[in-house]
Design an enzyme around this catalytic site. Structure first.
Site, PDB file in Angstrom:
ATOM      1  N   GLU A 181       1.067  -1.158  -0.130  1.00  0.00           N
ATOM      2  CA  GLU A 181      -0.087  -0.053   0.143  1.00  0.00           C
ATOM      3  C   GLU A 181       0.785   1.247  -0.053  1.00  0.00           C
ATOM      4  O   GLU A 181       1.984   1.180   0.856  1.00  0.00           O
ATOM      5  CB  GLU A 181      -0.967   0.006   1.148  1.00  0.00           C
ATOM      6  CG  GLU A 181      -1.506   1.325   1.613  1.00  0.00           C
ATOM      7  CD  GLU A 181      -2.205   1.052   3.067  1.00  0.00           C
ATOM      8  OE1 GLU A 181      -2.815   2.169   3.520  1.00  0.00           O
ATOM      9  OE2 GLU A 181      -1.437   0.202   3.786  1.00  0.00           O
ATOM     10  N   ASP A 217      14.563  -2.498  12.875  1.00  0.00           N
ATOM     11  CA  ASP A 217      15.552  -1.333  12.273  1.00  0.00           C
ATOM     12  C   ASP A 217      14.809  -0.039  12.348  1.00  0.00           C
ATOM     13  O   ASP A 217      14.539   0.557  11.315  1.00  0.00           O
ATOM     14  CB  ASP A 217      15.625  -1.831  11.101  1.00  0.00           C
ATOM     15  CG  ASP A 217      16.542  -1.063  10.172  1.00  0.00           C
ATOM     16  OD1 ASP A 217      17.463  -0.423  10.618  1.00  0.00           O
ATOM     17  OD2 ASP A 217      16.798  -1.190   8.793  1.00  0.00           O
TER      18      ASP A 217
HETATM   19  P1  ADP Z   1      15.225  -0.178   1.781  1.00  0.00           P
HETATM   20  O1  ADP Z   1      14.901  -1.356   1.956  1.00  0.00           O
HETATM   21  O2  ADP Z   1      15.770   0.388   0.558  1.00  0.00           O
HETATM   22  O3  ADP Z   1      15.826   0.669   2.847  1.00  0.00           O
HETATM   23  P2  ADP Z   1      12.539   1.186   2.636  1.00  0.00           P
HETATM   24  O4  ADP Z   1      11.570   0.087   2.718  1.00  0.00           O
HETATM   25  O5  ADP Z   1      13.210   1.530   4.064  1.00  0.00           O
HETATM   26  O6  ADP Z   1      13.516   0.941   1.593  1.00  0.00           O
HETATM   27  O7  ADP Z   1      11.947   2.385   1.866  1.00  0.00           O
HETATM   28  C1  ADP Z   1      12.578   3.482   1.513  1.00  0.00           C
HETATM   29  C2  ADP Z   1      11.773   4.804   1.844  1.00  0.00           C
HETATM   30  O8  ADP Z   1      10.601   4.779   0.807  1.00  0.00           O
HETATM   31  C3  ADP Z   1      11.302   4.940   3.021  1.00  0.00           C
HETATM   32  O9  ADP Z   1      12.264   5.664   3.986  1.00  0.00           O
HETATM   33  C4  ADP Z   1      10.128   5.648   3.159  1.00  0.00           C
HETATM   34  O10 ADP Z   1      10.432   7.182   2.849  1.00  0.00           O
HETATM   35  C5  ADP Z   1       9.601   5.090   1.524  1.00  0.00           C
HETATM   36  N1  ADP Z   1       8.461   4.093   1.986  1.00  0.00           N
HETATM   37  C6  ADP Z   1       8.673   2.843   2.108  1.00  0.00           C
HETATM   38  N2  ADP Z   1       7.537   2.145   2.420  1.00  0.00           N
HETATM   39  C7  ADP Z   1       6.585   3.113   1.660  1.00  0.00           C
HETATM   40  C8  ADP Z   1       5.232   3.018   1.544  1.00  0.00           C
HETATM   41  N3  ADP Z   1       4.635   1.821   1.743  1.00  0.00           N
HETATM   42  N4  ADP Z   1       4.666   4.100   0.908  1.00  0.00           N
HETATM   43  C9  ADP Z   1       5.377   5.107   0.784  1.00  0.00           C
HETATM   44  N5  ADP Z   1       6.668   5.272   1.043  1.00  0.00           N
HETATM   45  C10 ADP Z   1       7.312   4.179   1.462  1.00  0.00           C
END
Ligand code: ADP
Length: 298
Positions: A97, A202
């Protein structure tokens, strides 16, 4: 690593969205997103206007995103704090989502502190998790144990120490100092937690979002059951999480004495060693400062 979204993944995501919607899902827009520490990510918008968050990486172990999805599901089941719904997971990709987020506003820290304390209400007598998972791209050992100090020493600090040494990221004398600390972990953790809490695992500011309504939303977990102070120590380590979250947290879930004096450094050592292994550089000096402070107290 290429940040281009492979055609195979677009096709699989489209199939998943079609299955979910019960009719052909046509993707109207794909916007690349910056910001992920490890994986490329994109915002996928359907012609209906529905938006999804896609991240992908074909170079990491194929089970990594499945384990992340299971972690999100475990957090969701507590109903303590919002996480994005998992829409689909495939070989090298995870579809969630899309969270429309805003910068942290006034009162956000308090909401985060209260929700985190709710998440951390002890929920297990044993520490660990049902299976190994990952912290970012690095493997994280899990099994179920009753001895928290042994878990922290043998399954958190020691594997990172071994990796740092094998990868020549720390010197032999630094390795010996960390080994001297490992011998003292039992003594430093005598005041153990009353029970094990489900941890995000984390919890740095990049993994905390504020929804448009100002609700905290957690992403990118590395879950397991452990001492609840582990998440707090991590949130305090890299900054960026509103500082008033901790006072709101403590109103619901008090901290034991010795957190600030001893355990915060010991719990921050794990993400610091992970950072030494991922990024090297200045994290090594910071990790060794923690080690030396702790050796002075042991
Ligand atoms: P990685 O595995 O590369 O660390 P993340 O899952 O932490 O990636 O996601 C990177 C960035 O994307 C997050 O810091 C956040 O700002 C954004 N993000 C992550 N999940 C979502 C989501 N479901 N909807 C909108 N933005 C998201």
């Amino acid at each position: 690593m290429s940040t281009r979204l492979p055609r195979r993944i677009i096709r699989e995501v489209q199939e998943r969205l079609t299955e979910r919607g019960g009719g052909a899902a046509s993707i109207a827009e794909i916007h690349g997103l910056g910001g992920g520490c490890i994986n490329p990510a994109a915002r996928i918008v359907l012609e209906t206007g529905d938006a999804f968050f896609l991240k992908w990486n074909e170079e990491l172990p194929s089970e990594l995103f499945l384990l992340e999805a299971e972690g999100l599901e475990a957090l969701r089941q507590t109903a303590a704090i919002r996480v994005p719904t998992v829409v689909g997971v495939g070989d090298g990709w995870l579809l969630l989502e899309f969270i429309d987020s805003t910068p942290f506003g006034p009162g956000f820290g308090k909401r985060l502190g209260r929700a985190l304390a709710e998440l951390h209400m002890p929920g297990s007598e044993r520490y660990g998790w049902t299976k190994p998972n990952y912290l970012g791209p690095l493997p994280q050992e899990n099994l179920w144990v009753e001895d928290w100090a042994a878990f922290w020493r043998d399954h958190r600090i020691h594997p990172q120490l071994r990796r740092a040494h094998d990868g020549r990221r720390i010197s032999m004398s630094e390795k010996r100092e960390i080994e001297a600390l490992l011998v003292r972990v039992d003594a430093l953790l005598t005041d153990g937690p009353a029970g094990a809490s489900l941890l995000h695992g984390d919890l740095w500011s990049g993994n905390v979002l504020s929804s448009r309504d100002g609700d905290p939303v957690l992403v990118d977990p590395a879950v397991y059951y452990g001492d609840h102070e582990v998440d707090l120590a991590m949130a305090e380590l890299f900054g960026g999480v509103p500082h008033d979250f901790l006072s709101a947290y403590r109103e619901r879930l008090p901290l034991r004495s010795g957190y600030v004096e001893v355990r915060r450094d010991l719990y921050q050592l794990y993400p610091l060693l992970v950072h030494v292994n991922l990024f090297g550089g200045g994290y090594r000096a910071q990790a060794m400062d923690h080690v030396r402070r702790l050796l002075g107290k042991a």
